[in-house]
Design a protein around this motif. Structure first.
Motif, PDB file in Angstrom:
ATOM      1  N   ALA A 234      20.386  -1.906  59.385  1.00  0.00           N
ATOM      2  CA  ALA A 234      19.525  -2.131  60.541  1.00  0.00           C
ATOM      3  C   ALA A 234      20.115  -1.407  61.748  1.00  0.00           C
ATOM      4  N   THR A 235      19.358  -1.369  62.845  1.00  0.00           N
ATOM      5  CA  THR A 235      19.835  -0.642  64.023  1.00  0.00           C
ATOM      6  C   THR A 235      20.375  -1.602  65.079  1.00  0.00           C
ATOM      7  N   VAL A 236      19.581  -1.926  66.114  1.00  0.00           N
ATOM      8  CA  VAL A 236      20.100  -2.726  67.226  1.00  0.00           C
ATOM      9  C   VAL A 236      19.418  -4.088  67.336  1.00  0.00           C
ATOM     10  N   ARG A 237      18.116  -4.103  67.451  1.00  0.00           N
ATOM     11  CA  ARG A 237      17.411  -5.373  67.643  1.00  0.00           C
ATOM     12  C   ARG A 237      17.399  -6.223  66.369  1.00  0.00           C
ATOM     13  N   GLU A 238      17.230  -5.565  65.236  1.00  0.00           N
ATOM     14  CA  GLU A 238      17.094  -6.309  63.980  1.00  0.00           C
ATOM     15  C   GLU A 238      18.318  -7.167  63.634  1.00  0.00           C
ATOM     16  N   PRO A 239      19.554  -6.654  63.781  1.00  0.00           N
ATOM     17  CA  PRO A 239      20.711  -7.527  63.503  1.00  0.00           C
ATOM     18  C   PRO A 239      20.707  -8.804  64.336  1.00  0.00           C
ATOM     19  N   GLY A 258      26.144  -1.022  60.354  1.00  0.00           N
ATOM     20  CA  GLY A 258      26.624   0.354  60.416  1.00  0.00           C
ATOM     21  C   GLY A 258      26.912   0.799  61.838  1.00  0.00           C
ATOM     22  N   THR A 259      27.096   2.100  62.016  1.00  0.00           N
ATOM     23  CA  THR A 259      27.412   2.628  63.347  1.00  0.00           C
ATOM     24  C   THR A 259      26.258   2.435  64.324  1.00  0.00           C
ATOM     25  N   ALA A 260      25.027   2.393  63.821  1.00  0.00           N
ATOM     26  CA  ALA A 260      23.870   2.225  64.708  1.00  0.00           C
ATOM     27  C   ALA A 260      23.878   0.881  65.418  1.00  0.00           C
TER      28      ALA A 260
END
Length: 389
Positions: A234-239, A258-260
């Protein structure tokens, strides 16, 4: 007779001029006075909140170079386009920049799906695609003179981090939830690689579509399976939403992104819910009150320029632009495509104020191979491992 001789000399001169055309032709986007480059960001779509800060990081470094007098007498003119995180829009923006603007390079474009859509025509037109914000192997493999990256793949990073966490933390039932696109699949492949090497069986695996906001069913599956560590593609909002849902369901587990996902936006959005969340990074995230002298000067300069605090994506953009500037400096005044390629293929960078370090070669267009495991403690990202390779 003299008239005929004159015509002959003119004809010979014209032939020589025509035959030397390709040699004398200017490099696209380069004049005696400037270098025209561009970046394509999400400025209006679902990740505009990070597209904006990425652009500002790139702009800050380009402005610094221009304020210092430019590079070998040339100023850098930076163009920006908005793709709204839409691959089709990115393709159209790329075509415009190549055909209408004649750019020398495209730097720091954000997103794996967007980069994947435009990469073929960038390379075909011999425009440099430099340091995109995508951790996909296609950004640097197969090796091509016109593409260089600076983000370790999610596959490689997750593999390293998951192995480290299982071996050091005693986890035995890892599972995964990932976004069903190129980015998410890259994370999941890293998960599978690590699981295989560790001799484990996946506890549970589930997916979601880009833009999903309700993760109750996915979290319930992971909880029912008893996963003790969950890898998030996932990126930012989803986590943040996933971890909040897990807390709501009483699912106590460890989450690794991950890094995102390694950005202050995560703990700003998630607050106490995301305490203990792990993610990956290639550099250190400074904060205003804990930064060292050089980081603090950079931090304050950014705030003065843009009126807001920098985040991790700002640093990604800034480092990418710094690599570009250093390569231009190394190339020298004779800025041709061939000379720039030679400079890139021998470029060393860092460690900089963020502890980022890169080294490129003819056969290595990524320049970095390791990641750190980071964790949110007391509302701050901090490193909890050495560089893993």
């Amino acid at each position: 007779m003299l008239y005929k001789k004159t015509l002959t000399l003119v004809a010979v001169a014209l032939c020589l001029l025509c035959s030397s055309g390709p040699v004398l032709a200017e490099t696209n986007g380069v004049t005696d006075k400037e270098i025209v480059v561009a970046t394509i960001q999400d400025l209006s779509g679902p990740i505009a909140f990070i597209g904006k800060t990425t652009y500002q990081g790139i702009k800050m470094r380009i402005d610094e170079a221009n304020e210092a007098g430019g590079i070998h007498g040339r100023k850098i003119r930076l163009l920006v386009e908005d793709h709204g995180y839409d691959p089709k829009k990115n393709l159209l923006a790329t075509q415009k920049l190549i055909q209408k603007e004649g750019v020398f390079a495209i730097v720091g474009t954000i997103g794996t799906p967007t980069n994947m859509a435009a990469l073929p025509i960038i390379v075909e037109n011999e425009v440099f695609n430099l340091f995109p914000l995508s951790a996909h192997t296609a950004m640097y493999e197969p090796v091509n003179d016109f593409k260089y990256a600076h983000a370790v793949t999610n596959r490689a990073g997750i593999r390293l981090a998951l192995k480290h966490m299982v071996e050091s933390g005693g986890y035995s039932k890892p599972g995964s939830i990932y976004q069903d696109d190129e980015y998410g699949h890259d994370v999941y492949n890293g998960f599978k690689d690590a699981i295989k090497e560790l001799g484990l069986t996946p506890c549970e695996v589930t997916t979601y579509k880009r833009g999903t906001t309700d993760f109750s069913s996915q979290v319930a599956k992971l909880k029912a399976a008893g996963c003790d560590l969950v890898v998030l593609g996932a990126t930012v909002r989803e986590p943040v939403v996933i971890i909040k849902e897990a807390n709501k369901q009483g699912f106590k587990t460890t989450f690794l992104g991950g890094t995102a996902s390694m950005t202050p936006l995560v703990h700003k959005l998630g607050g106490a819910d995301v305490e203990g969340f792990y993610a990956l990074s290639q550099f250190i995230q400074p904060y205003a009150d804990t930064a060292d002298k050089n980081q603090k000067a950079w931090f304050e300069s950014y705030v003065e320029r843009f009126g807001s605090e920098p985040d991790t994506y700002t640093i990604w953009g800034y480092i990418g632009a710094s690599l570009f500037v250093k390569a231009l400096e190394k190339t020298g005044a004779d800025l041709t495509k061939d000379n720039f390629i030679k400079a890139m293929n021998s470029l060393s960078y860092g460690p900089d104020i963020f502890k980022a370090e890169y080294k490129y070669s003819k056969d290595n267009h990524l320049g970095v191979s390791g990641v750190r495991v980071m964790q949110i403690k007391n509302g701050r990202w901090g490193s909890v491992s050495d560089m893993l390779r």
